[in-house]
Design a protein around this motif. Structure first.
Motif, PDB file in Angstrom:
ATOM      1  N   ALA A   1      -3.353  -9.730  -2.374  1.00  0.00           N
ATOM      2  CA  ALA A   1      -3.833 -10.442  -3.559  1.00  0.00           C
ATOM      3  C   ALA A   1      -4.168  -9.480  -4.686  1.00  0.00           C
ATOM      4  O   ALA A   1      -3.840  -9.735  -5.862  1.00  0.00           O
ATOM      5  N   LEU A   2      -4.826  -8.370  -4.360  1.00  0.00           N
ATOM      6  CA  LEU A   2      -5.153  -7.397  -5.402  1.00  0.00           C
ATOM      7  C   LEU A   2      -3.919  -6.644  -5.880  1.00  0.00           C
ATOM      8  O   LEU A   2      -3.832  -6.253  -7.055  1.00  0.00           O
ATOM      9  N   LEU A   3      -2.960  -6.420  -4.995  1.00  0.00           N
ATOM     10  CA  LEU A   3      -1.707  -5.814  -5.433  1.00  0.00           C
ATOM     11  C   LEU A   3      -1.023  -6.712  -6.449  1.00  0.00           C
ATOM     12  O   LEU A   3      -0.568  -6.241  -7.509  1.00  0.00           O
ATOM     13  N   GLN A   4      -0.959  -8.000  -6.166  1.00  0.00           N
ATOM     14  CA  GLN A   4      -0.370  -8.938  -7.115  1.00  0.00           C
ATOM     15  C   GLN A   4      -1.151  -8.947  -8.428  1.00  0.00           C
ATOM     16  O   GLN A   4      -0.554  -8.957  -9.520  1.00  0.00           O
ATOM     17  N   ALA A   5      -2.476  -8.905  -8.338  1.00  0.00           N
ATOM     18  CA  ALA A   5      -3.292  -8.881  -9.556  1.00  0.00           C
ATOM     19  C   ALA A   5      -3.008  -7.632 -10.383  1.00  0.00           C
ATOM     20  O   ALA A   5      -2.967  -7.685 -11.619  1.00  0.00           O
ATOM     21  N   GLY A   6      -2.816  -6.500  -9.719  1.00  0.00           N
ATOM     22  CA  GLY A   6      -2.521  -5.268 -10.427  1.00  0.00           C
ATOM     23  C   GLY A   6      -1.166  -5.303 -11.106  1.00  0.00           C
ATOM     24  O   GLY A   6      -1.009  -4.847 -12.253  1.00  0.00           O
ATOM     25  N   ILE A   7      -0.162  -5.829 -10.410  1.00  0.00           N
ATOM     26  CA  ILE A   7       1.171  -5.952 -11.006  1.00  0.00           C
ATOM     27  C   ILE A   7       1.112  -6.858 -12.227  1.00  0.00           C
ATOM     28  O   ILE A   7       1.646  -6.527 -13.296  1.00  0.00           O
ATOM     29  N   ASP A   8       0.450  -7.991 -12.082  1.00  0.00           N
ATOM     30  CA  ASP A   8       0.373  -8.947 -13.190  1.00  0.00           C
ATOM     31  C   ASP A   8      -0.392  -8.352 -14.374  1.00  0.00           C
ATOM     32  O   ASP A   8       0.011  -8.536 -15.538  1.00  0.00           O
ATOM     33  N   ALA A   9      -1.488  -7.657 -14.113  1.00  0.00           N
ATOM     34  CA  ALA A   9      -2.254  -7.054 -15.203  1.00  0.00           C
ATOM     35  C   ALA A   9      -1.438  -5.992 -15.922  1.00  0.00           C
ATOM     36  O   ALA A   9      -1.457  -5.904 -17.166  1.00  0.00           O
TER      37      ALA A   9
ATOM     38  N   ALA B   1       3.811   1.719  -7.018  1.00  0.00           N
ATOM     39  CA  ALA B   1       2.846   1.690  -5.928  1.00  0.00           C
ATOM     40  C   ALA B   1       3.254   2.608  -4.786  1.00  0.00           C
ATOM     41  O   ALA B   1       4.435   2.813  -4.513  1.00  0.00           O
ATOM     42  N   HIS B   2       2.237   3.156  -4.126  1.00  0.00           N
ATOM     43  CA  HIS B   2       2.352   3.820  -2.831  1.00  0.00           C
ATOM     44  C   HIS B   2       1.827   2.804  -1.824  1.00  0.00           C
ATOM     45  O   HIS B   2       0.650   2.456  -1.848  1.00  0.00           O
ATOM     46  N   LEU B   3       2.707   2.329  -0.948  1.00  0.00           N
ATOM     47  CA  LEU B   3       2.370   1.224  -0.065  1.00  0.00           C
ATOM     48  C   LEU B   3       2.726   1.543   1.380  1.00  0.00           C
ATOM     49  O   LEU B   3       3.711   2.234   1.648  1.00  0.00           O
ATOM     50  N   ASP B   4       1.925   1.009   2.299  1.00  0.00           N
ATOM     51  CA  ASP B   4       2.326   0.995   3.699  1.00  0.00           C
ATOM     52  C   ASP B   4       1.927  -0.331   4.360  1.00  0.00           C
ATOM     53  O   ASP B   4       2.744  -0.978   4.994  1.00  0.00           O
TER      54      ASP B   4
ATOM     55  N   MET C   1       6.847  -9.575  -5.474  1.00  0.00           N
ATOM     56  CA  MET C   1       5.714  -9.837  -6.370  1.00  0.00           C
ATOM     57  C   MET C   1       5.986  -9.369  -7.801  1.00  0.00           C
ATOM     58  O   MET C   1       5.219  -9.678  -8.709  1.00  0.00           O
ATOM     59  N   GLY C   2       7.036  -8.583  -7.997  1.00  0.00           N
ATOM     60  CA  GLY C   2       7.349  -8.067  -9.322  1.00  0.00           C
ATOM     61  C   GLY C   2       7.064  -6.594  -9.495  1.00  0.00           C
ATOM     62  O   GLY C   2       7.128  -6.080 -10.626  1.00  0.00           O
ATOM     63  N   LEU C   3       6.753  -5.881  -8.420  1.00  0.00           N
ATOM     64  CA  LEU C   3       6.496  -4.447  -8.499  1.00  0.00           C
ATOM     65  C   LEU C   3       7.720  -3.728  -9.054  1.00  0.00           C
ATOM     66  O   LEU C   3       8.846  -3.987  -8.637  1.00  0.00           O
TER      67      LEU C   3
ATOM     68  N   ARG D   1      16.013  -3.781  -7.391  1.00  0.00           N
ATOM     69  CA  ARG D   1      16.369  -2.523  -8.057  1.00  0.00           C
ATOM     70  C   ARG D   1      15.152  -1.756  -8.589  1.00  0.00           C
ATOM     71  O   ARG D   1      15.037  -1.486  -9.796  1.00  0.00           O
ATOM     72  N   PRO D   2      14.247  -1.405  -7.704  1.00  0.00           N
ATOM     73  CA  PRO D   2      13.050  -0.690  -8.153  1.00  0.00           C
ATOM     74  C   PRO D   2      13.352   0.757  -8.541  1.00  0.00           C
ATOM     75  O   PRO D   2      14.373   1.330  -8.141  1.00  0.00           O
TER      76      PRO D   2
END
Length: 482
Positions: free
Chosen positions: A212-220, A230-233, A243-245, A303-304
């Motif tokens: 949820a916070l990842l999505q909030a960060g992308i949207d913001a 993002a660095h994600l695991d 999500m749009g990253l 295509r990130p």
């Protein structure tokens, strides 16, 4: 904001930066003609016949046949004797202002921090240029330090690559100098807005964020007109991209959702967490299995922007060898404060036993295979190093990263494309950087041999052109020897 900050920073940054400046870094006056040089076309994977490249006011003014009078007219001619001209290199993962990871205080007051260091930024800048790195993305750091660096470049007080910066990474825990904590969507919005106002070109999101916070960060980030990387695991990459990253860093997916049920159960039962996951997860992952297919499909669809930073992990995997090349690089090129920290134990292999290194090296072919599969997609593949982290020395590490990609099976033209044009386009600067074309900025690399045939030839640097300034081999050697 950056321009408003300039006047207030003059009294502090200019004296410090000037103390490190080299008179060889000053711009040459008048037009410059690079004659008798083959242009390396990274998009078509071919080289041109001998050309003359005219540079005026820091840009490529014209490209003609070698010896053309219009190219040479009233210009300082440099006969390059059939050498090869490549666009300047882009390191998409360079924490150029980052100081060492340190523990300060005691007991309940103990804090881990990684504060910025302007002297380290100046040290890194010259060595990056010496190895042909003319542009960098800093994917997480102090924005005030980034502004001081940019102002020093603008004033001519420092020679270094152009930098595109993210602010402190946004996570669920604070780490002064490197990470800021957020706990809800409203706080995410405030942090992103503050970073954009402070000059952030990117927003960097981190592993501790919930979906949820990842999505909030992308949207913001998108509301404020900035891409999110993002660095994600914990969150699987395909889910984050949906999500749009905009970008992902590090070829360490490490998500349980990319493992089938038996693999996931086996990994979770034996996982020690922390950096042991760098190899323990891969022991259960098949890059040609369903998880690998899911990553490839997500990269094809979304295509990130992606940089694998293989060099940072390979350096950890061979850290037990006292003669490994990364230690040599660090001794010769890394800032002294960072080197002391790594020698003192702050590394990605902290706590590993001898058997852990054996296991880590055993999974390396899987990492290589996944790198090849991702580079074959239509994603925006770039090249990065994670400079500022253990054993990743400025400049030389980008060449080691390119070699690691080539050893994995990525073709030399693909690697060069990722390290030049793709990087520039990912940064939103593809109309002025990353190509040898009229009107483009004169950030160039003069090589002794054709890198399309052998990626290691990018190390044979005869000269670097930075913002139209011709820096010969003797000058570059001074940059690395200071």
């Amino acid at each position: 904001m950056r321009h408003l900050m300039l006047a207030t920073l003059l009294s502090t940054i200019v004296p410090a930066a000037m103390a490190h400046a080299s008179p060889d870094a000053r711009a040459d006056t008048g037009p410059l003609a690079l004659d008798q040089v083959h242009l390396v076309d990274v998009e078509q994977a071919r080289t041109s016949p001998p050309r003359c490249v005219r540079i005026e006011y820091g840009r490529l003014a014209r490209i003609d046949d070698a010896g053309d009078p219009a190219c040479l007219r009233a210009a300082r001619r440099i006969d390059l004797g059939g050498r090869y001209l490549l666009p300047g290199l882009v390191d998409m993962h360079a924490h150029h202002t980052l100081g060492p990871l340190e523990i300060v205080g005691e007991g309940a007051d103990m804090v881990v921090q990684a504060l910025p260091d302007d002297a380290i930024a100046a040290h890194n800048a010259r060595r990056l240029v010496a190895f042909g790195v003319t542009t960098i993305r800093n994917p997480g750091g102090d924005l005030a330090a980034a502004a001081r660096y940019r102002d020093a470049l603008a004033l001519g007080a420092l020679t270094g690559p152009e930098a595109f910066d993210a602010g402190p990474v946004i996570n669920n825990a604070e780490l002064p100098g490197l990470a800021v904590a957020v706990h809800d969507a409203q706080e995410m919005e405030r942090v992103v807005e503050a970073q954009v106002e402070a000059g952030a070109d990117w927003i960097k999101l981190y592993t501790g964020l919930s979906p949820a916070l990842l999505q909030a960060g992308i949207d913001a980030a998108h509301r404020h007109g900035r891409p999110a990387v993002a660095h994600l695991d914990g969150v699987a990459w395909p889910d984050a991209l949906a999500m749009g990253l905009d970008g992902i860093v590090h070829l360490m997916p490490l998500s349980p959702d990319l493992l089938d049920a038996p693999q996931r159960a086996a990994w979770q039962a034996g996982s020690r967490g922390a950096t042991w996951s760098f190899f323990e997860w891969w022991e259960h992952f098949d890059p040609d299995g369903p998880g690998g297919d899911a990553l490839v499909a997500a990269f094809e669809r979304h295509r990130p922007v992606f940089d694998a930073t293989l060099v940072a992990f390979h350096a950890a995997f061979v850290q037990d060898d006292p003669d490994n090349p990364y230690r040599t690089d660090a001794r010769e090129l890394a800032p002294a404060r960072l080197l002391a920290s790594w020698n003192g134990g702050f590394t990605f292999a902290m706590g590993w036993e001898p058997g852990d290194f054996v296991r880590a090296r055993a999974i390396w072919t899987k990492v290589q295979r996944m790198a090849v599969r991702l580079h074959a997609t239509g994603a925006r593949m770039t090249v990065g190093t994670d400079m500022g982290n253990p054993w990743v020395a400025p400049g030389i590490s980008l060449h080691r990263e390119m070699q690691l990609l080539a050893e994995a099976g990525v073709s030399a033209p693909q690697v060069l494309l990722a390290a030049t044009r793709n990087g520039a386009e990912a940064l939103g600067a593809g109309t002025r950087l990353g190509r040898i074309a009229e009107g483009y900025e004169a950030d160039l690399l003069v090589l002794d041999a054709n890198p399309l045939d052998d990626i290691t030839r990018t190390r044979g640097i005869h000269a670097v052109v930075l913002d139209g300034r011709y820096l010969d081999r003797a000058t570059l050697d001074r940059f690395t020897g200071e």
